[in-house]
Design a protein around this motif. Structure first.
Motif, PDB file in Angstrom:
ATOM      1  N   VAL A  25       0.876  -1.269  -0.021  1.00  0.00           N
ATOM      2  CA  VAL A  25       0.101  -0.053   0.030  1.00  0.00           C
ATOM      3  C   VAL A  25       1.010   1.109  -0.016  1.00  0.00           C
ATOM      4  O   VAL A  25       1.814   1.419   0.629  1.00  0.00           O
ATOM      5  N   PRO A  26       0.416   2.494  -0.529  1.00  0.00           N
ATOM      6  CA  PRO A  26       1.203   3.571  -0.123  1.00  0.00           C
ATOM      7  C   PRO A  26       1.000   4.184   0.909  1.00  0.00           C
ATOM      8  O   PRO A  26       0.022   3.892   1.761  1.00  0.00           O
ATOM      9  N   LEU A  27       2.180   4.779   1.437  1.00  0.00           N
ATOM     10  CA  LEU A  27       2.207   5.448   2.696  1.00  0.00           C
ATOM     11  C   LEU A  27       1.707   6.976   2.521  1.00  0.00           C
ATOM     12  O   LEU A  27       1.438   7.306   1.368  1.00  0.00           O
ATOM     13  N   PRO A  28       0.886   7.358   3.534  1.00  0.00           N
ATOM     14  CA  PRO A  28       0.367   8.939   3.700  1.00  0.00           C
ATOM     15  C   PRO A  28       1.436   9.926   3.203  1.00  0.00           C
ATOM     16  O   PRO A  28       2.639   9.868   3.452  1.00  0.00           O
ATOM     17  N   ALA A  29       1.026  10.577   1.995  1.00  0.00           N
ATOM     18  CA  ALA A  29       1.921  11.758   1.475  1.00  0.00           C
ATOM     19  C   ALA A  29       2.553  12.469   2.374  1.00  0.00           C
ATOM     20  O   ALA A  29       3.770  12.851   2.471  1.00  0.00           O
ATOM     21  N   ASP A  30       1.687  13.091   3.340  1.00  0.00           N
ATOM     22  CA  ASP A  30       2.248  13.918   4.347  1.00  0.00           C
ATOM     23  C   ASP A  30       3.568  13.207   5.308  1.00  0.00           C
ATOM     24  O   ASP A  30       4.307  13.971   5.863  1.00  0.00           O
ATOM     25  N   TYR A  31       3.520  12.133   5.670  1.00  0.00           N
ATOM     26  CA  TYR A  31       4.238  11.325   6.470  1.00  0.00           C
ATOM     27  C   TYR A  31       5.526  11.342   5.511  1.00  0.00           C
ATOM     28  O   TYR A  31       6.680  11.523   6.125  1.00  0.00           O
ATOM     29  N   ALA A  81      -0.836  -8.129  20.249  1.00  0.00           N
ATOM     30  CA  ALA A  81      -0.116  -7.107  21.030  1.00  0.00           C
ATOM     31  C   ALA A  81      -1.099  -5.712  20.882  1.00  0.00           C
ATOM     32  O   ALA A  81      -1.069  -4.808  21.699  1.00  0.00           O
ATOM     33  N   VAL A  82      -1.970  -5.821  19.730  1.00  0.00           N
ATOM     34  CA  VAL A  82      -2.918  -4.429  19.490  1.00  0.00           C
ATOM     35  C   VAL A  82      -4.069  -4.784  19.457  1.00  0.00           C
ATOM     36  O   VAL A  82      -4.938  -4.175  18.741  1.00  0.00           O
ATOM     37  N   GLU A  83      -4.573  -5.821  20.251  1.00  0.00           N
ATOM     38  CA  GLU A  83      -6.005  -5.999  20.339  1.00  0.00           C
ATOM     39  C   GLU A  83      -6.923  -4.716  20.520  1.00  0.00           C
ATOM     40  O   GLU A  83      -6.485  -3.686  21.236  1.00  0.00           O
ATOM     41  N   PRO A  84      -8.012  -4.676  19.964  1.00  0.00           N
ATOM     42  CA  PRO A  84      -8.646  -5.579  19.200  1.00  0.00           C
ATOM     43  C   PRO A  84      -8.210  -5.616  17.734  1.00  0.00           C
ATOM     44  O   PRO A  84      -9.163  -6.392  16.752  1.00  0.00           O
ATOM     45  N   TYR A  85      -7.146  -5.162  17.323  1.00  0.00           N
ATOM     46  CA  TYR A  85      -6.605  -5.044  15.960  1.00  0.00           C
ATOM     47  C   TYR A  85      -5.669  -6.036  15.796  1.00  0.00           C
ATOM     48  O   TYR A  85      -5.415  -6.801  16.644  1.00  0.00           O
ATOM     49  N   ALA A  86      -4.932  -6.110  14.643  1.00  0.00           N
ATOM     50  CA  ALA A  86      -3.764  -6.924  14.400  1.00  0.00           C
ATOM     51  C   ALA A  86      -2.883  -5.945  13.613  1.00  0.00           C
ATOM     52  O   ALA A  86      -3.309  -4.771  13.031  1.00  0.00           O
ATOM     53  N   ILE A  87      -1.408  -6.492  13.666  1.00  0.00           N
ATOM     54  CA  ILE A  87      -0.515  -5.809  12.788  1.00  0.00           C
ATOM     55  C   ILE A  87      -0.884  -5.813  11.193  1.00  0.00           C
ATOM     56  O   ILE A  87      -1.297  -6.956  10.883  1.00  0.00           O
ATOM     57  N   TYR A  88      -0.745  -4.915  10.439  1.00  0.00           N
ATOM     58  CA  TYR A  88      -1.276  -4.696   9.044  1.00  0.00           C
ATOM     59  C   TYR A  88      -0.117  -5.955   8.611  1.00  0.00           C
ATOM     60  O   TYR A  88       0.990  -5.978   8.532  1.00  0.00           O
ATOM     61  N   ALA A  89      -0.799  -6.737   7.568  1.00  0.00           N
ATOM     62  CA  ALA A  89      -0.265  -7.725   6.701  1.00  0.00           C
ATOM     63  C   ALA A  89      -0.480  -7.352   5.242  1.00  0.00           C
ATOM     64  O   ALA A  89      -1.544  -6.966   5.028  1.00  0.00           O
ATOM     65  N   PRO A  90       0.452  -7.440   4.213  1.00  0.00           N
ATOM     66  CA  PRO A  90       0.113  -7.103   2.957  1.00  0.00           C
ATOM     67  C   PRO A  90      -1.335  -7.736   2.504  1.00  0.00           C
ATOM     68  O   PRO A  90      -1.458  -8.811   2.459  1.00  0.00           O
ATOM     69  N   GLY A  91      -2.170  -6.594   1.917  1.00  0.00           N
ATOM     70  CA  GLY A  91      -3.525  -6.998   1.301  1.00  0.00           C
ATOM     71  C   GLY A  91      -4.427  -7.132   2.340  1.00  0.00           C
ATOM     72  O   GLY A  91      -5.552  -7.162   1.980  1.00  0.00           O
ATOM     73  N   GLY A  92      -4.228  -6.850   3.696  1.00  0.00           N
ATOM     74  CA  GLY A  92      -5.307  -7.118   4.620  1.00  0.00           C
ATOM     75  C   GLY A  92      -5.579  -5.775   5.162  1.00  0.00           C
ATOM     76  O   GLY A  92      -5.357  -4.435   4.707  1.00  0.00           O
ATOM     77  N   TRP A 109      -1.067   3.905  12.074  1.00  0.00           N
ATOM     78  CA  TRP A 109      -1.985   4.057  11.029  1.00  0.00           C
ATOM     79  C   TRP A 109      -2.879   3.028  11.167  1.00  0.00           C
ATOM     80  O   TRP A 109      -2.244   1.762  11.418  1.00  0.00           O
ATOM     81  N   LEU A 110      -4.233   3.124  10.824  1.00  0.00           N
ATOM     82  CA  LEU A 110      -5.069   1.856  10.578  1.00  0.00           C
ATOM     83  C   LEU A 110      -5.026   1.912   9.106  1.00  0.00           C
ATOM     84  O   LEU A 110      -5.721   2.655   8.456  1.00  0.00           O
ATOM     85  N   ILE A 111      -4.494   0.877   8.411  1.00  0.00           N
ATOM     86  CA  ILE A 111      -4.383   0.409   7.188  1.00  0.00           C
ATOM     87  C   ILE A 111      -5.077  -0.357   6.671  1.00  0.00           C
ATOM     88  O   ILE A 111      -5.090  -1.596   7.185  1.00  0.00           O
ATOM     89  N   ASP A 112      -5.772  -0.157   5.658  1.00  0.00           N
ATOM     90  CA  ASP A 112      -6.772  -1.171   4.833  1.00  0.00           C
ATOM     91  C   ASP A 112      -6.525  -1.155   3.348  1.00  0.00           C
ATOM     92  O   ASP A 112      -6.854  -0.279   2.751  1.00  0.00           O
ATOM     93  N   ALA A 113      -5.919  -2.464   2.879  1.00  0.00           N
ATOM     94  CA  ALA A 113      -5.337  -2.412   1.630  1.00  0.00           C
ATOM     95  C   ALA A 113      -6.543  -2.278   0.705  1.00  0.00           C
ATOM     96  O   ALA A 113      -6.401  -1.708  -0.678  1.00  0.00           O
ATOM     97  N   GLU A 114      -7.868  -2.380   0.974  1.00  0.00           N
ATOM     98  CA  GLU A 114      -8.903  -2.130   0.095  1.00  0.00           C
ATOM     99  C   GLU A 114      -9.375  -0.653  -0.097  1.00  0.00           C
ATOM    100  O   GLU A 114     -10.335  -0.239  -0.689  1.00  0.00           O
ATOM    101  N   ARG A 115      -8.681   0.375   0.932  1.00  0.00           N
ATOM    102  CA  ARG A 115      -8.983   1.504   1.129  1.00  0.00           C
ATOM    103  C   ARG A 115      -7.774   2.403   0.860  1.00  0.00           C
ATOM    104  O   ARG A 115      -7.572   3.251   1.888  1.00  0.00           O
TER     105      ARG A 115
END
Length: 178
Positions: A25-31, A81-92, A109-115
């Motif tokens: 996924v692309p990273l945020p432009a401002d980052y 370690a980040v409940e209720p989330y997970a660490i981002y995995a490519p495509g997820g 960042w909460l990253i969603d490969a579909e968004r």
């Protein structure tokens, strides 16, 4: 941020295509702009900003790889370690850490490969627990943490630490303040 810290932008060149290719996924432009201006390091003697300094404790990809490995380790069960989330995995969908403080506050960042293009900041404080979601850019969140004493529970300005920046070891100035 440069106005706040008095820092002169460095103009660091980064192969974002390779980094984003690994993440999927692309990273945020401002980052990316923040990193190119500052590099990775420490704001106000307490906020650690991750970037692309391979092999360094300040390296975003190294930290992400380690977190993903631990998060996916079946020997540890289904606990994250980040409940209720997970660490981002490519495509997820999941979290990628980009900053933390010496008080164990963590910024993701909460990253969603579909968004792609949507990067809400999720933050948690070790003292308070629970997640806080901020629908703002990385740079706005960072600015609020450093300059807004009323930005609770994360505002560092209340501690009067000053707004300065120290490059991390392995950064272009190898941990030397300018």
């Amino acid at each position: 941020m440069s106005e706040l810290t008095g820092w002169e932008p460095l103009g660091i060149s980064v192969d974002w295509t390779a980094i984003e290719g690994e993440l999927g996924v692309p990273l945020p432009a401002d980052y990316k702009e923040l990193y190119e201006a500052f590099g990775s390091g420490v704001f106000s003697d307490s906020l650690y900003f991750l970037g692309r300094d391979e092999g360094s404790a300040f390296d975003l990809l190294t930290q992400w790889r380690v977190s993903l490995s631990v998060d996916q380790d079946s020997k540890l069960g289904n606990v994250s370690a980040v409940e209720p989330y997970a660490i981002y995995a490519p495509g997820g969908k999941g979290l990628v850490e980009w900053g933390s403080t010496e008080w164990a506050d963590e910024y993701f960042w909460l990253i969603d490969a579909e968004r792609p293009g949507e990067y809400p900041v999720l933050a948690r404080s070790n003292d308070i627990g629970g997640w806080h979601r901020y629908d703002m850019s990385t740079s706005e969140f960072l600015y609020r943490v450093l300059a807004d004493a009323d930005f609770q529970p994360f505002g560092l300005a209340q501690y009067d630490l000053g707004a300065r920046f120290m490059p991390g070891a392995g950064a272009p100035f190898d941990g030397q303040a300018l």
